[in-house]
Motif scaffolding. Structure first.
Motif, PDB file in Angstrom:
ATOM      1  N   UNK A   1     -31.524   0.745 -19.884  1.00 47.50           N
ATOM      2  CA  UNK A   1     -32.951   1.130 -19.957  1.00 47.50           C
ATOM      3  C   UNK A   1     -32.767   1.982 -21.570  1.00 47.50           C
ATOM      4  N   UNK A   2     -31.465   3.000 -21.720  1.00 44.39           N
ATOM      5  CA  UNK A   2     -31.213   3.426 -22.842  1.00 44.39           C
ATOM      6  C   UNK A   2     -31.199   2.591 -24.464  1.00 44.39           C
ATOM      7  N   UNK A   3     -30.616   1.215 -24.022  1.00 45.37           N
ATOM      8  CA  UNK A   3     -30.506   0.194 -25.180  1.00 45.37           C
ATOM      9  C   UNK A   3     -31.816  -0.283 -25.293  1.00 45.37           C
ATOM     10  N   UNK A   4     -32.714  -0.221 -24.396  1.00 45.89           N
ATOM     11  CA  UNK A   4     -34.244  -0.830 -24.624  1.00 45.89           C
ATOM     12  C   UNK A   4     -35.374   0.275 -24.733  1.00 45.89           C
ATOM     13  N   UNK A   5     -34.967   1.300 -25.709  1.00 51.18           N
ATOM     14  CA  UNK A   5     -36.011   2.249 -25.722  1.00 51.18           C
ATOM     15  C   UNK A   5     -36.459   3.213 -24.557  1.00 51.18           C
ATOM     16  N   UNK A   6     -35.447   3.436 -23.495  1.00 54.09           N
ATOM     17  CA  UNK A   6     -35.782   4.189 -22.395  1.00 54.09           C
ATOM     18  C   UNK A   6     -36.565   3.204 -21.067  1.00 54.09           C
ATOM     19  N   UNK A   7     -36.822   2.176 -21.530  1.00 55.27           N
ATOM     20  CA  UNK A   7     -37.455   1.092 -20.509  1.00 55.27           C
ATOM     21  C   UNK A   7     -36.618  -0.017 -19.916  1.00 55.27           C
ATOM     22  N   UNK A   8     -36.574   0.003 -18.598  1.00 52.21           N
ATOM     23  CA  UNK A   8     -35.797  -0.945 -17.916  1.00 52.21           C
ATOM     24  C   UNK A   8     -36.577  -2.307 -17.730  1.00 52.21           C
ATOM     25  N   UNK A   9     -35.869  -3.392 -18.423  1.00 49.30           N
ATOM     26  CA  UNK A   9     -36.546  -4.453 -18.593  1.00 49.30           C
ATOM     27  C   UNK A   9     -36.219  -5.448 -17.411  1.00 49.30           C
ATOM     28  N   UNK A  10     -36.954  -5.109 -16.141  1.00 47.78           N
ATOM     29  CA  UNK A  10     -36.855  -5.800 -15.111  1.00 47.78           C
ATOM     30  C   UNK A  10     -36.800  -7.540 -14.948  1.00 47.78           C
ATOM     31  N   UNK A  11     -37.883  -7.776 -15.840  1.00 48.12           N
ATOM     32  CA  UNK A  11     -37.832  -9.428 -15.814  1.00 48.12           C
ATOM     33  C   UNK A  11     -36.770  -9.924 -16.705  1.00 48.12           C
ATOM     34  N   UNK A  12     -36.239  -9.335 -17.834  1.00 51.41           N
ATOM     35  CA  UNK A  12     -35.188  -9.737 -18.522  1.00 51.41           C
ATOM     36  C   UNK A  12     -34.011  -9.790 -17.753  1.00 51.41           C
ATOM     37  N   UNK A  13     -33.583  -8.637 -16.966  1.00 53.11           N
ATOM     38  CA  UNK A  13     -32.433  -8.671 -16.195  1.00 53.11           C
ATOM     39  C   UNK A  13     -32.446  -9.471 -15.089  1.00 53.11           C
ATOM     40  N   UNK A  14     -33.556  -9.692 -14.420  1.00 51.60           N
ATOM     41  CA  UNK A  14     -33.559 -10.749 -13.429  1.00 51.60           C
ATOM     42  C   UNK A  14     -33.142 -12.237 -13.898  1.00 51.60           C
ATOM     43  N   UNK A  15     -33.809 -12.605 -15.206  1.00 47.26           N
ATOM     44  CA  UNK A  15     -33.404 -13.727 -15.712  1.00 47.26           C
ATOM     45  C   UNK A  15     -32.069 -13.994 -16.073  1.00 47.26           C
ATOM     46  N   UNK A  16     -31.570 -12.863 -16.701  1.00 54.09           N
ATOM     47  CA  UNK A  16     -29.942 -12.578 -16.843  1.00 54.09           C
ATOM     48  C   UNK A  16     -29.207 -13.065 -15.707  1.00 54.09           C
TER      49      UNK A  16
END
Length: 132
Positions: free
Chosen positions: A63-78
């Protein structure tokens, strides 16, 4: 009208399903699948990390690397391996065969509800829970 009500009832529970994923089950999956490289606390210092050409990411800082937002969809894709069955590039293996099974409906943030393997949702919920 009854069919519309049933669909509305199903979709009304979507957020509940996605929000109440079992973080403990996700932690168990993390220990089994990820901790060897990413370490027990997710900081990228697992026992296999030293042998990798590219160091594993610190998963507590997503989240810290993404402006404080946890990118759920991108993480699931990874985690899922981007495209099932296709060649996966990079040091991280595709875990999709281990994450199949029962699906739950997940709202991905763009208004689209997607059936997603429950173990993948749980693992992602665990990763979201360890953000600092």
């Amino acid at each position: 009208m009854r069919a519309v009500f049933s669909i509305a009832a199903i979709l009304g529970g979507v957020g509940l399903i996605a929000c109440t994923s079992d973080v403990e089950t996700g932690r168990d999956s993390y220990v089994e699948l990820c901790s060897g490289c990413h370490g027990p606390a997710g900081r990228g210092n697992g026992p296999a990390a030293a042998s990798l050409e590219v160091p594993p990411a610190d998963l507590t800082a997503i989240a810290a690397r993404n402006g404080g937002v946890f990118p759920k969809t991108e993480i699931m894709a990874k985690i899922d391996g981007y495209a099932k069955g296709q060649e996966h590039h990079g040091a991280m293996p595709a875990f999709w065969p281990l994450l199949e099974g029962r699906t739950v409906l997940v709202e991905t943030g763009d208004g689209i509800v997607t059936p997603t393997p429950e173990p993948l949702v749980e693992l992602t919920a665990y990763l979201e829970s360890i953000q600092r």
